[in-house]
Design a protein around this motif. Structure first.
Motif, PDB file in Angstrom:
ATOM      1  N   GLU A  94      24.964 -46.147  76.348  1.00 24.20           N
ATOM      2  CA  GLU A  94      24.984 -44.886  77.168  1.00 24.20           C
ATOM      3  C   GLU A  94      24.002 -43.788  76.334  1.00 24.20           C
ATOM      4  N   GLU A  95      23.837 -44.025  75.083  1.00 27.89           N
ATOM      5  CA  GLU A  95      22.771 -43.288  74.169  1.00 27.89           C
ATOM      6  C   GLU A  95      21.484 -43.738  74.637  1.00 27.89           C
ATOM      7  N   ARG A  97      20.661 -45.069  77.471  1.00 24.82           N
ATOM      8  CA  ARG A  97      20.098 -44.660  78.886  1.00 24.82           C
ATOM      9  C   ARG A  97      19.730 -42.879  78.924  1.00 24.82           C
ATOM     10  N   SER A  98      20.513 -42.289  78.045  1.00 25.28           N
ATOM     11  CA  SER A  98      20.308 -40.869  77.797  1.00 25.28           C
ATOM     12  C   SER A  98      18.868 -40.857  77.223  1.00 25.28           C
ATOM     13  N   ARG A  99      18.649 -41.344  76.095  1.00 25.58           N
ATOM     14  CA  ARG A  99      17.116 -41.027  75.635  1.00 25.58           C
ATOM     15  C   ARG A  99      16.099 -41.570  76.725  1.00 25.58           C
ATOM     16  N   SER A 101      16.097 -41.580  79.870  1.00 22.27           N
ATOM     17  CA  SER A 101      16.097 -40.541  81.052  1.00 22.27           C
ATOM     18  C   SER A 101      15.184 -39.483  80.673  1.00 22.27           C
TER      19      SER A 101
END
Length: 136
Positions: A94-95, A97-99, A101
């Protein structure tokens, strides 16, 4: 002068094969937990230079090492260890994916070894019988 170790290329990294060798060399997940974790860490180090954020793998491997010691000394069950690894792996993805994006888009397809790491340690690994090729 010592020879430099060649850096693996995306095409030559076979994470699944390296992990299968760890399972074969250290089949007892409790009595051999520390040795098996060391083998898995060495295997996943091949993927490290291919990842956009290698420090995420470092965090996972630090937890893997700490939990292996607890499993081997029988202060933690194998199932609890698997649950903790699965939860952290999910958080790390999740981290990532966030970075990603927030970063400029990279249209290239990730190397197979990166995909294999991302798909590992899924929710099923935190259940009884969760010792498949993608749980490590």
């Amino acid at each position: 002068m010592p020879e430099a170790t060649p850096v693996p290329t995306a095409a030559t990294v076979n994470l699944s094969g390296a992990l299968a060798e760890c399972r074969s060399a250290f089949p007892d997940q409790i009595a051999q937990a520390v040795a098996r974790a060391s083998c898995v860490i060495k295997a996943t180090d091949l993927v490290r230079p291919l990842l956009p954020f290698p420090e995420l793998l470092d965090r996972e491997n630090a937890l893997r090492k700490a939990l292996a010691e607890q499993v081997q000394t029988r202060t933690m069950s194998l199932l609890e260890r698997n649950i903790q690894i699965q939860k952290l792996h999910s958080q790390l993805l999740e981290e990532e994916r966030s970075r990603l994006s927030a970063a400029p888009a990279d249209a290239s397809k990730p190397p197979l070894a990166v995909t294999q790491w991302r798909q590992s340690n899924g929710e099923s690994c935190g259940r009884l019988g969760g010792d498949s090729g993608t749980c490590y």
